[in-house]
Design an enzyme around this catalytic site. Sequence first.
Site, PDB file in Angstrom:
ATOM      1  N   CYS A  50      -7.522 -12.824 -33.139  1.00  0.00           N
ATOM      2  CA  CYS A  50      -6.865 -13.069 -31.849  1.00  0.00           C
ATOM      3  C   CYS A  50      -7.317 -14.411 -31.260  1.00  0.00           C
ATOM      4  CB  CYS A  50      -7.174 -11.957 -30.860  1.00  0.00           C
ATOM      5  SG  CYS A  50      -7.052 -10.299 -31.540  1.00  0.00           S
ATOM      6  N   ASP A  82      -9.811  -5.894 -28.718  1.00  0.00           N
ATOM      7  CA  ASP A  82      -9.574  -4.453 -28.611  1.00  0.00           C
ATOM      8  C   ASP A  82      -9.480  -3.814 -29.992  1.00  0.00           C
ATOM      9  OD1 ASP A  82      -8.428  -5.670 -25.949  1.00  0.00           O
ATOM     10  OD2 ASP A  82      -8.936  -3.583 -25.596  1.00  0.00           O
ATOM     11  N   CYS A 123      -6.669 -12.837 -26.898  1.00  0.00           N
ATOM     12  CA  CYS A 123      -6.647 -11.365 -26.923  1.00  0.00           C
ATOM     13  C   CYS A 123      -6.536 -10.804 -25.499  1.00  0.00           C
ATOM     14  CB  CYS A 123      -7.917 -10.867 -27.606  1.00  0.00           C
ATOM     15  SG  CYS A 123      -7.865  -9.113 -28.036  1.00  0.00           S
ATOM     16  N   LYS A 125      -7.819  -9.112 -22.902  1.00  0.00           N
ATOM     17  CA  LYS A 125      -8.582  -9.362 -21.685  1.00  0.00           C
ATOM     18  C   LYS A 125      -8.760 -10.847 -21.424  1.00  0.00           C
ATOM     19  CE  LYS A 125      -8.975  -5.830 -22.461  1.00  0.00           C
ATOM     20  NZ  LYS A 125      -7.887  -4.842 -22.694  1.00  0.00           N
ATOM     21  N   GLU A 465      -9.379   2.453 -24.063  1.00  0.00           N
ATOM     22  CA  GLU A 465      -7.982   2.758 -24.383  1.00  0.00           C
ATOM     23  C   GLU A 465      -7.924   3.935 -25.371  1.00  0.00           C
ATOM     24  OE1 GLU A 465      -6.081  -1.683 -23.792  1.00  0.00           O
ATOM     25  OE2 GLU A 465      -6.702  -1.097 -25.792  1.00  0.00           O
ATOM     26  N   SER A 491      -3.480   1.282 -24.798  1.00  0.00           N
ATOM     27  CA  SER A 491      -3.168  -0.029 -25.361  1.00  0.00           C
ATOM     28  C   SER A 491      -1.678  -0.279 -25.196  1.00  0.00           C
ATOM     29  CB  SER A 491      -3.537   0.001 -26.843  1.00  0.00           C
ATOM     30  OG  SER A 491      -2.815  -0.972 -27.542  1.00  0.00           O
TER      31      SER A 491
HETATM   32 FE1  FES Z   1      -6.453  -8.860 -29.850  1.00  0.00          FE
HETATM   33 FE2  FES Z   1      -4.462  -6.996 -29.931  1.00  0.00          FE
HETATM   34  S1  FES Z   1      -6.552  -6.795 -30.586  1.00  0.00           S
HETATM   35  S2  FES Z   1      -4.416  -9.023 -29.185  1.00  0.00           S
END
Ligand code: FES
Length: 576
Positions: A50, A82, A123, A125, A465, A491
């Site tokens: 990400c 995530d 990503c 956050k 999540e 998510s």
């Molecule tokens: Fe990074 Fe989905 S885990 S954008």
Amino acid sequence: MPDKSVSYWSDSKQGLRAVELRAAGFDPSEAGQTNAVVTIANAYTNAHRCNNRVRRIADLLVDAVSARGGQGLLVGAPAVSDALTQGTENAGYSLVSRDLMADCMETGHYAHHGNAMIVVSGCDKTGAAALMPLARTNAFGLVVYPGTSSPGRVDFEPWASKGNNLTIMDYVEGSAAREAGRISDDELLSLQRCVMPGSGTCGAMFTANTMSSIAEAIGMMLPRGASHPADYDAASDIHDDVKNQAQASVEALYGLMQKGIRPRDIMVREAFENAVTTAYAMGGSTNLYLHVLAIAREAGVAFTIEDMRRIGARVPLIANLQPHGAYAMVSLHDVGGVPVVMKALLEAGLLHGDVMTVTGKTLAENLADVPLPEDMPDQDVVFPVARPLAAPGNHISVLSGSLAPESCLLKLSGKTLEHGEFRGPAKVFESEQAAMAAIRDESVVAGDVVVVRNVGPVGAPGMPEMVHLTIQLQGRGLGKDVALITDGRFSGVSHGILVGHICPEGARGGPIGAVRNGDTIIIDPRTRRLDLDISAEEMAARMAQLPAPALSAVPEGSVLSKYRRLVSSAHYGCVL
Ligand code: FES
């Protein structure tokens, strides 16, 4: 806060400054001539796809700032993926990192005496955190998005018919399908190899792309900056569209400084309304509620969950993107990106066209030459407002009721409940892991309402999540037949019959703590209620006997323990 101006160094500290600059590898005479100190705030890590291109972009920005006579100074922050934390004991660090990143960027900016700031997001956050320091410091600035992952394809059903639109969602749901014996090992391996050929954020309308779209829609990112692919494949350089955005963003920054346009001139109340409208029309993640409330607080804009409910209730779903639709995010990019969605909304009177943006022009001026979806006959990625994918009120709804006296969020992703409501017996779990075990041993059956509690911002802490639960339900073919309610969150990948963000949470004495196995739970989007089907007297008696919730142990002094002490409820965006 003190005014941060370059002239700070023109006093008696100039000699010391020269020593410091030389030792850090700068030419003091060049740095002394700088026309702006630009904080290049970025959450780089090589730990995940990400944000693993962020350093390259940050370096490009430093060079572009230098070419304009400025000095770009890198400020780092932790980027939590995530995908790497969901379903693990470290899942709470994801939401916690949002505010931590914003604090890091603020700290570096002021400590290095920045005049302006470009934030490189990524990503989930990091996308939320990107707008927070800009709103907080009100330093001239904007956001650059590193890009989303390109999609993939396989040649077996049910995925072959999706064409070149497979994303990480297809792999994780395929993985649950394999566990349930619905596909073979070889098919799962094919999905694993094909769904994500390069780096970038999760490739459809999940949380990262929800937040990039919000940054663009609110006016803090250049047009078409929210949807580009990160690269061509994992071995390639970053995508040309990202390079062009980085270069153009530095030009735009100098334009903003020249015209005196700051983030709070852009992030006004009408811009927040535009952002929420656009995110709803695109089928954005439930996380947008937490993050928009947090960004509004930083911008000093009075904006509540009720404002978001009211806006969402009038917006149809028009972008045909996963998880509710067919396409990956780069398909939207190929037909013109977020501006096409916004043009449709503007023409329908759903957006404010007169708000300022980082181009130095109004939103309406930015969209002047963008075609309407109905004038683009060869595409079905963006639908006309008059012929939407789903009518208003069928995506995310804000409910309340005896189980959620403050609020909760129902995510239906464009679906309508067969009987108008979902009513079923509760199966109660005190953790995600316990609920997962029950789904896996098939003790959760069609008609059930799975209740997962004490996983809120205080309880977990960090409000993880419940995505692996929703993936298991989808992979086992139970997505339409089992509801999941929780004081945790979801998510953007999650879809089904989902209620999250239940407030007050169990750890703060919320009535979700009073639910018992076998109780009937009613989810009714028509009346916007989430109720436990017991009398008011019975509920009062149970609440009076509610035991103190068992909080998960976290080390004293850890960031999680500080977060637990400071965090507000999801109803207020989990702000600190
Ligand atoms: Fe990074 Fe989905 S885990 S954008």
